[in-house]
Design a protein around this motif. Structure first.
Motif, PDB file in Angstrom:
ATOM      1  N   ASP A   1       0.830  -1.104   0.143  1.00  0.00           N
ATOM      2  CA  ASP A   1      -0.026   0.005  -0.076  1.00  0.00           C
ATOM      3  C   ASP A   1       0.745   1.141  -0.067  1.00  0.00           C
ATOM      4  OD1 ASP A   1      -2.061   1.927   0.325  1.00  0.00           O
ATOM      5  OD2 ASP A   1      -3.035   0.775   1.744  1.00  0.00           O
ATOM      6  N   PHE A   2       0.455   2.072  -1.073  1.00  0.00           N
ATOM      7  CA  PHE A   2       1.295   3.321  -1.097  1.00  0.00           C
ATOM      8  C   PHE A   2       1.036   4.244   0.145  1.00  0.00           C
ATOM      9  CE2 PHE A   2       1.051   7.936  -2.175  1.00  0.00           C
ATOM     10  CZ  PHE A   2       2.203   8.288  -2.737  1.00  0.00           C
ATOM     11  N   ALA A   3      -0.035   4.102   0.795  1.00  0.00           N
ATOM     12  CA  ALA A   3      -0.461   5.007   1.983  1.00  0.00           C
ATOM     13  C   ALA A   3       0.383   4.630   3.058  1.00  0.00           C
ATOM     14  CB  ALA A   3      -2.046   4.870   2.264  1.00  0.00           C
TER      15      ALA A   3
ATOM     16  N   VAL B   1       7.410  13.044   3.438  1.00  0.00           N
ATOM     17  CA  VAL B   1       7.653  13.271   2.073  1.00  0.00           C
ATOM     18  C   VAL B   1       6.220  13.753   1.550  1.00  0.00           C
ATOM     19  CG1 VAL B   1       7.785  11.972  -0.151  1.00  0.00           C
ATOM     20  CG2 VAL B   1       9.027  11.364   1.843  1.00  0.00           C
ATOM     21  N   ALA B   2       5.062  13.615   1.981  1.00  0.00           N
ATOM     22  CA  ALA B   2       3.972  14.066   1.855  1.00  0.00           C
ATOM     23  C   ALA B   2       3.653  15.621   2.055  1.00  0.00           C
ATOM     24  CB  ALA B   2       2.724  13.314   2.384  1.00  0.00           C
ATOM     25  N   ASN B   3       4.241  15.765   3.321  1.00  0.00           N
ATOM     26  CA  ASN B   3       4.454  17.333   3.536  1.00  0.00           C
ATOM     27  C   ASN B   3       5.109  18.257   2.806  1.00  0.00           C
ATOM     28  OD1 ASN B   3       2.391  17.143   5.839  1.00  0.00           O
ATOM     29  ND2 ASN B   3       4.332  16.579   7.295  1.00  0.00           N
ATOM     30  N   ALA B   4       6.279  17.765   2.191  1.00  0.00           N
ATOM     31  CA  ALA B   4       7.114  18.448   1.137  1.00  0.00           C
ATOM     32  C   ALA B   4       6.537  18.383  -0.276  1.00  0.00           C
ATOM     33  CB  ALA B   4       8.285  17.642   1.333  1.00  0.00           C
ATOM     34  N   ALA B   5       5.774  17.330  -0.623  1.00  0.00           N
ATOM     35  CA  ALA B   5       5.217  17.171  -1.855  1.00  0.00           C
ATOM     36  C   ALA B   5       4.135  18.181  -2.112  1.00  0.00           C
ATOM     37  CB  ALA B   5       4.912  15.935  -2.150  1.00  0.00           C
ATOM     38  N   GLY B   6       3.205  18.357  -0.952  1.00  0.00           N
ATOM     39  CA  GLY B   6       1.986  19.304  -0.904  1.00  0.00           C
ATOM     40  C   GLY B   6       0.861  18.360  -0.624  1.00  0.00           C
ATOM     41  N   ALA B   7      -0.178  18.831  -0.414  1.00  0.00           N
ATOM     42  CA  ALA B   7      -1.380  18.001  -0.313  1.00  0.00           C
ATOM     43  C   ALA B   7      -1.905  17.685  -1.683  1.00  0.00           C
ATOM     44  CB  ALA B   7      -2.512  18.901   0.522  1.00  0.00           C
ATOM     45  N   GLU B   8      -2.035  18.453  -2.740  1.00  0.00           N
ATOM     46  CA  GLU B   8      -2.554  18.407  -3.790  1.00  0.00           C
ATOM     47  C   GLU B   8      -1.902  17.043  -4.840  1.00  0.00           C
ATOM     48  OE1 GLU B   8      -3.616  20.393  -8.159  1.00  0.00           O
ATOM     49  OE2 GLU B   8      -2.946  21.715  -6.375  1.00  0.00           O
ATOM     50  N   LYS B   9      -0.448  17.098  -4.436  1.00  0.00           N
ATOM     51  CA  LYS B   9       0.532  15.947  -5.168  1.00  0.00           C
ATOM     52  C   LYS B   9       0.227  14.691  -4.601  1.00  0.00           C
ATOM     53  CE  LYS B   9       5.007  15.722  -7.088  1.00  0.00           C
ATOM     54  NZ  LYS B   9       6.359  16.226  -7.045  1.00  0.00           N
ATOM     55  N   HIS B  10       0.291  14.882  -3.245  1.00  0.00           N
ATOM     56  CA  HIS B  10       0.070  13.553  -2.442  1.00  0.00           C
ATOM     57  C   HIS B  10      -1.542  13.082  -2.823  1.00  0.00           C
ATOM     58  CE1 HIS B  10      -1.021  11.140   1.145  1.00  0.00           C
ATOM     59  NE2 HIS B  10       0.283  10.606   1.058  1.00  0.00           N
ATOM     60  N   ALA B  11      -2.493  13.603  -2.622  1.00  0.00           N
ATOM     61  CA  ALA B  11      -3.829  13.350  -3.156  1.00  0.00           C
ATOM     62  C   ALA B  11      -3.787  12.718  -4.436  1.00  0.00           C
ATOM     63  CB  ALA B  11      -5.040  14.146  -2.924  1.00  0.00           C
ATOM     64  N   LYS B  12      -3.157  13.229  -5.448  1.00  0.00           N
ATOM     65  CA  LYS B  12      -3.113  12.648  -6.909  1.00  0.00           C
ATOM     66  C   LYS B  12      -2.526  11.255  -6.861  1.00  0.00           C
ATOM     67  CE  LYS B  12      -1.807  14.153 -11.436  1.00  0.00           C
ATOM     68  NZ  LYS B  12      -0.691  12.970 -11.843  1.00  0.00           N
ATOM     69  N   ALA B  13      -1.235  11.246  -5.953  1.00  0.00           N
ATOM     70  CA  ALA B  13      -0.599  10.008  -6.027  1.00  0.00           C
ATOM     71  C   ALA B  13      -1.343   8.962  -5.476  1.00  0.00           C
ATOM     72  CB  ALA B  13       0.796  10.386  -5.267  1.00  0.00           C
ATOM     73  N   MET B  14      -2.083   9.325  -4.341  1.00  0.00           N
ATOM     74  CA  MET B  14      -2.875   8.301  -3.633  1.00  0.00           C
ATOM     75  C   MET B  14      -3.969   7.674  -4.591  1.00  0.00           C
ATOM     76  SD  MET B  14      -2.658   7.516  -0.334  1.00  0.00           S
ATOM     77  CE  MET B  14      -4.056   7.506   0.412  1.00  0.00           C
ATOM     78  N   ALA B  15      -4.688   8.440  -5.243  1.00  0.00           N
ATOM     79  CA  ALA B  15      -5.592   8.201  -5.951  1.00  0.00           C
ATOM     80  C   ALA B  15      -5.191   7.096  -7.365  1.00  0.00           C
ATOM     81  CB  ALA B  15      -6.463   9.486  -6.831  1.00  0.00           C
ATOM     82  N   GLU B  16      -3.944   7.676  -7.724  1.00  0.00           N
ATOM     83  CA  GLU B  16      -3.442   6.855  -8.916  1.00  0.00           C
ATOM     84  C   GLU B  16      -2.514   5.681  -8.485  1.00  0.00           C
ATOM     85  OE1 GLU B  16      -0.756   9.514 -10.744  1.00  0.00           O
ATOM     86  OE2 GLU B  16      -2.351  10.592 -11.689  1.00  0.00           O
ATOM     87  N   HIS B  17      -2.632   5.483  -7.144  1.00  0.00           N
ATOM     88  CA  HIS B  17      -1.872   3.997  -6.462  1.00  0.00           C
ATOM     89  C   HIS B  17      -2.647   3.163  -5.549  1.00  0.00           C
ATOM     90  CE1 HIS B  17       1.387   6.454  -8.303  1.00  0.00           C
ATOM     91  NE2 HIS B  17       2.051   5.404  -8.566  1.00  0.00           N
TER      92      HIS B  17
END
Length: 290
Positions: free
Chosen positions: A152-154, A163-179
């Motif tokens: 699980d990516f999460a 890493v999620a904080n550094a990437a930003g909420a929008e980028k992390h949410a997109k990655a969660m949806a794609e994985h």
């Protein structure tokens, strides 16, 4: 160029000497390096001087490259990503893990290049999962061979993680949806050597399919501890411009977090691999969203 290979332990790891990787890698040399990688699981090259493009092109000799959904890319070669750790951005890699097992075709390998190092500390440790598997009892190995595990990516990149904080909420949410979570066999057959090895890791393996949570936690907890035995390991002390190239299909690694508040900068290329399988059954299918 005359290549020599010096084993570091009987189980895993070797230093490759006599090569200047900035001169490019021919098909014959790439084949020779792949053979040594299969033999030693992780290869080390010291005192190499590569541009990001050369680093990328070296990795691309071994397969298609993966672009990480969260880490920042290197501007000149965005397929590479940057691991820049210091007191304001501590590492998240100080746990045993196999890279990017949260996708259906996890990487065959990764190539890590030391760009800036602390005066001391910051070593990386690799462990041989074939050796770890073979150290288990035959009856337990047989049981594990029939199991699949959820990766699980999460788990590796939680919403409030570094890493999620550094990437930003929008980028992390997109990655969660794609994985979404995926299934991989607990024991994986290496697609080139035919060897069986453990294929669960603390970083991304969430649970064992078909078991109650307490049963899953107990077995995974035992395996996560088992793979850390020194007999399975090699520890590499980084030097400036050193490179490590590891077979991600049969190893785990751990970035030793002992150098803060000092800084450590590494660039990594990640080479995509095959869908994991065990020879006794068909490859596991992706886990449907629950």
């Amino acid at each position: 160029m005359s290549m020599t290979v010096r084993a570091l332990t009987p189980t895993i790891g070797a230093v490759v000497e006599g090569l200047d990787l900035s001169q490019g890698v021919s098909a014959d040399l790439a084949g020779a390096l792949r053979a040594e990688l299969l033999k030693h699981q992780v290869l080390f090259f010291e005192d190499q001087h590569l541009t990001p493009v050369q680093h990328r092109d070296f990795a691309a000799r071994f397969g298609e490259l993966h672009t990480h959904p969260l880490y920042p890319g290197v501007p000149e070669a965005p397929e590479l990503f940057i691991l820049d750790n210091h007191k304001d951005n501590p590492t998240d890699n100080d746990s045993w893990h196999t890279d990017v097992t949260f996708i259906e075709t996890p990487p065959m390998g990764s190539i890590l290049y030391a760009k800036s190092l602390p005066a001391s500390g910051g070593d990386t440790i690799w462990a041989n999962m074939k050796a770890a598997y073979e150290a288990l009892s035959p009856s337990f190995r047989g049981y594990l061979e029939g199991l699949d595990a959820v990766h699980d990516f999460a788990r590796g990149f939680p919403q409030r993680g570094i890493v999620a904080n550094a990437a930003g909420a929008e980028k992390h949410a997109k990655a969660m949806a794609e994985h979404p979570p995926v299934l991989h066999p607990v024991v994986r057959t290496h697609p080139e050597t035919g060897e069986d090895a453990l294929f669960v890791n603390f970083g991304f393996t969430e649970r064992l399919k078909g078991l109650r949570r307490k049963e899953s936690d107990a077995i995974l907890g035992m395996l996560f501890e088992h793979v850390t035995k020194p007999e399975f390991q090699v520890r590499f002390r980084w030097s400036p411009n050193a490179i490590a190239f590891w077979d991600n299909r049969i190893t785990q690694h751990y970035a030793v977090n002992d150098y803060l508040p000092h800084r450590r900068i590494m660039n990594r290329a990640t080479i995509l691999g095959d869908r994991p399988y065990h020879h006794s059954r068909k490859p596991a299918q992706a886990l449907a969203a629950e």
